[in-house]
Design a protein around this motif. Structure first.
Motif, PDB file in Angstrom:
ATOM      1  N   GLU A   1       0.847  -1.197   0.000  1.00  0.00           N
ATOM      2  CA  GLU A   1       0.000   0.000   0.000  1.00  0.00           C
ATOM      3  C   GLU A   1       0.884   1.250   0.000  1.00  0.00           C
ATOM      4  O   GLU A   1       1.953   1.273   0.605  1.00  0.00           O
ATOM      5  CB  GLU A   1      -0.913   0.009   1.228  1.00  0.00           C
ATOM      6  N   ARG A   2       0.427   2.273  -0.660  1.00  0.00           N
ATOM      7  CA  ARG A   2       1.245   3.470  -0.839  1.00  0.00           C
ATOM      8  C   ARG A   2       1.700   4.077   0.488  1.00  0.00           C
ATOM      9  O   ARG A   2       2.861   4.484   0.642  1.00  0.00           O
ATOM     10  CB  ARG A   2       0.476   4.526  -1.645  1.00  0.00           C
ATOM     11  N   SER A   3       0.806   4.131   1.477  1.00  0.00           N
ATOM     12  CA  SER A   3       1.159   4.740   2.758  1.00  0.00           C
ATOM     13  C   SER A   3       2.290   3.988   3.444  1.00  0.00           C
ATOM     14  O   SER A   3       3.143   4.590   4.114  1.00  0.00           O
ATOM     15  CB  SER A   3      -0.064   4.800   3.677  1.00  0.00           C
ATOM     16  N   ARG A   4       2.324   2.655   3.281  1.00  0.00           N
ATOM     17  CA  ARG A   4       3.399   1.869   3.887  1.00  0.00           C
ATOM     18  C   ARG A   4       4.701   2.037   3.111  1.00  0.00           C
ATOM     19  O   ARG A   4       5.778   2.155   3.704  1.00  0.00           O
ATOM     20  CB  ARG A   4       3.016   0.398   3.964  1.00  0.00           C
TER      21      ARG A   4
ATOM     22  N   GLU B   1       5.649   4.577   1.420  1.00  0.00           N
ATOM     23  CA  GLU B   1       6.175   5.927   1.645  1.00  0.00           C
ATOM     24  C   GLU B   1       6.968   6.020   2.940  1.00  0.00           C
ATOM     25  O   GLU B   1       7.909   6.811   3.048  1.00  0.00           O
ATOM     26  CB  GLU B   1       5.034   6.933   1.655  1.00  0.00           C
ATOM     27  N   ARG B   2       6.593   5.203   3.943  1.00  0.00           N
ATOM     28  CA  ARG B   2       7.307   5.247   5.223  1.00  0.00           C
ATOM     29  C   ARG B   2       8.612   4.458   5.193  1.00  0.00           C
ATOM     30  O   ARG B   2       9.460   4.653   6.056  1.00  0.00           O
ATOM     31  CB  ARG B   2       6.402   4.714   6.336  1.00  0.00           C
ATOM     32  N   SER B   3       8.766   3.570   4.240  1.00  0.00           N
ATOM     33  CA  SER B   3      10.005   2.805   4.072  1.00  0.00           C
ATOM     34  C   SER B   3      10.452   2.132   5.369  1.00  0.00           C
ATOM     35  O   SER B   3      11.549   2.347   5.867  1.00  0.00           O
ATOM     36  CB  SER B   3      11.125   3.712   3.546  1.00  0.00           C
ATOM     37  N   TYR B   4       9.573   1.310   5.934  1.00  0.00           N
ATOM     38  CA  TYR B   4       9.916   0.589   7.155  1.00  0.00           C
ATOM     39  C   TYR B   4      11.108  -0.324   6.899  1.00  0.00           C
ATOM     40  O   TYR B   4      11.149  -1.059   5.903  1.00  0.00           O
ATOM     41  CB  TYR B   4       8.743  -0.275   7.624  1.00  0.00           C
TER      42      TYR B   4
ATOM     43  N   GLU C   1       5.514   0.398  13.128  1.00  0.00           N
ATOM     44  CA  GLU C   1       5.129   1.785  13.374  1.00  0.00           C
ATOM     45  C   GLU C   1       5.693   2.310  14.687  1.00  0.00           C
ATOM     46  O   GLU C   1       6.212   3.429  14.756  1.00  0.00           O
ATOM     47  CB  GLU C   1       3.604   1.899  13.370  1.00  0.00           C
TER      48      GLU C   1
END
Length: 392
Positions: A44-47, A49-52, A243
Motif C-alpha cells: 500500500e502506498r502509505s506503507r 512511503e514510510r520505508s519501514y 510503526e
C-alpha cells in the motif's frame, strides 16, 4: 594496402554459426512460476512511503527479472533458458489452485511471496521444488519444513542471532525487551529470547507495548514510561508492524541504542552496502525498478540466480532432479563469501547486514565467532538443533 581475410576464415565462421544455431533453437527451458498476493497490503502506498526497515519496497518479480537479465549470457552459452510466469493469489485456496495449475502447465519450480500457511499449502499441493522468497517464519525451516522447500530470505532466528552477536561484540549485555501485542510479535519474541540465551545476554525486564487510538491507552506506547525504572545497555524492540519501533530511537529515558525492528536492524541486504560488488548490484536493480533494493528484493534476486544455476545444470528426470540441482547450487550473493543451502532445513546460508537505515554499520557473523564447519551456521538453527523431520 588492402588486407584480405585468410582463406580459412569463412568456413570457420560458418561452422561457428552452424554450431550456435541448434543451441538457440533447442534451448532447454526451465519454467518457473511466482505466486504472490493479488492485492498485497504490504505494498500500500502509505506503507511504501514510510520505508519501514525490513519491509518490502515493491513487487519481488522485479528482483527476479534483474537476476535473469544478468544471467542471460551465461544461460545462452549453456543452451538454457528460464521462463518466468507470475500468478496472483487472493486466498490460500487460490494459492493452492495456482500451484496446481502451474504444475499442469509444465512448471518445474515454484516461487512464493506468501504467508507461511499459504506457502505450506502450495508446497503440499504439488511435487515441485518451492523457493520461499519472503516468509521468515522459523517453523517453515523447523517442524513444518518440507524436503523440496528452499528459503532465500533469512529466518527470524538468523536475524535475532545476528543482533545478539553484535550486542555481545560491543559488550551491551543487559537488555530491555519491548514486545508488541500481535501473535506474530509473541512468536518473534520467543525467537529473540532463544538468541539472547544462546549468546549469554541478559534481559533485565520485558514489557509489552500497544499502539492505540484510544486516549485511555496512550500510555501503553509511551517510550518514556516503557523505558523507565531499569538499567540496561540497549533496548530490543519486537514490532512486526514497524510503526512503534521506528519512533523509538532517541526517545528512551536512558541514552541507549535501540535494536530489533527499529534503530539497528539485521537484514539480508541494504542498498548502501559498499563491499564485494554490492554497489553494482544495487545500481542495476535501481536502474531497472526505479527504487532502492530492499532485503526482499535481494532474496528474489538470489532466487533468480538459483533458477539460472539449475537451468544450466539441466538435470534429467523427475522434478526431484530440479530440487537436487537447486540444493547443490553454489551462489554468489555479493556478500564476500559463497552461499549454499543447508541440508537440514533448506535455508540459504548468508551473512547478515546490520543497518540503521542510513548505511551498513556491521556484518554478522561477528568477528571472533567460531564454528567447527561453517561460521555462517552460527546464524539460525544449526544441524544439532534441527527439528525438520524431512531433512535432506
Amino acid at each position: 594496402m588492402r588486407m584480405r581475410a585468410p582463406a580459412c576464415w569463412f568456413p570457420v565462421a560458418l561452422l561457428a554459426v552452424a554450431l550456435m544455431a541448434p543451441v538457440a533453437a533447442g534451448a532447454a527451458v526451465l519454467k518457473a512460476t511466482l505466486i504472490a498476493p493479488g492485492d498485497d497490503p504490504r505494498l500500500e502506498r502509505s506503507r511504501l512511503e514510510r520505508s519501514y526497515l525490513g519491509h518490502p519496497g515493491g513487487p519481488l518479480s522485479e528482483g527476479l527479472e534483474v537476476a535473469l537479465e544478468e544471467t542471460k549470457f551465461e544461460l545462452e552459452a549453456a543452451g538454457a533458458e528460464v521462463a518466468l510466469a507470475t500468478a496472483p493469489a487472493a486466498s490460500i485456496e487460490a494459492a493452492r489452485a495456482a500451484a496446481v495449475a502451474a504444475e499442469k502447465n509444465g512448471a518445474a519450480v515454484l516461487l512464493t511471496d506468501l504467508p507461511a500457511e499459504w506457502t505450506l499449502a502450495v508446497a503440499d499441493a504439488v511435487k515441485l521444488p518451492v523457493l520461499n522468497l519472503s516468509d521468515a517464519s522459523d517453523r517453515l525451516r523447523q517442524q513444518d519444513c518440507r524436503a523440496r522447500m528452499f528459503h532465500l530470505a533469512p529466518s527470524e532466528r538468523m536475524r535475532s542471532d545476528a543482533l545478539a552477536q553484535t550486542l555481545v561484540s560491543r559488550k551491551w549485555s543487559k537488555l530491555l525487551l519491548l514486545v508488541g501485542g500481535s501473535p506474530q510479535d509473541a512468536l518473534r519474541a520467543a525467537t529473540v529470547q532463544a538468541s539472547i540465551k544462546r549468546y549469554g545476554l541478559q534481559v533485565v525486564a520485558s514489557k509489552p507495548f500497544k499502539l492505540s487510538a484510544d486516549p485511555r491507552e496512550r500510555d501503553l506506547a509511551n517510550p518514556l514510561l516503557l523505558t523507565a525504572g531499569n538499567n540496561y545497555d540497549a533496548v530490543w524492540v519486537v514490532d512486526s508492524d514497524g510503526e512503534f519501533a521506528r519512533t523509538l530511537p532517541y526517545r528512551t529515558v536512558l541514552p541507549r541504542p535501540v535494536v530489533g525492528d527499529g534503530g539497528l536492524v539485521a537484514l539480508a541486504w541494504h542498498a548502501q552496502f559498499e563491499r564485494y560488488g554490492a554497489p553494482q548490484v544495487s545500481r542495476r536493480f535501481a536502474k531497472a525498478a526505479k527504487r532502492p533494493m530492499t532485503a526482499q528484493d535481494w532474496a528474489a534476486w538470489m532466487a533468480g540466480k538459483a533458477l539460472a544455476a539449475a537451468a544450466i545444470a539441466a538435470p534429467k528426470g523427475p522434478n526431484a532432479a530440479w530440487a537436487q540441482a537447486i540444493a547443490r547450487s553454489a551462489l554468489d550473493g555479493s556478500k564476500g563469501t559463497g552461499l549454499s543451502f543447508r541440508a537440514w532445513d533448506g535455508q540459504l546460508r548468508q551473512p547478515m547486514l546490520l543497518t540503521d537505515g542510513q548505511g551498513v554499520i556491521a556484518q554478522a557473523p561477528a568477528e571472533g565467532v567460531l564454528h567447527p564447519r561453517n561460521v555462517l551456521d552460527t546464524l539460525g538453527a544449526d544441524a544439532p538443533e534441527k527439528l525438520c523431520p524431512n531433512a535432506r
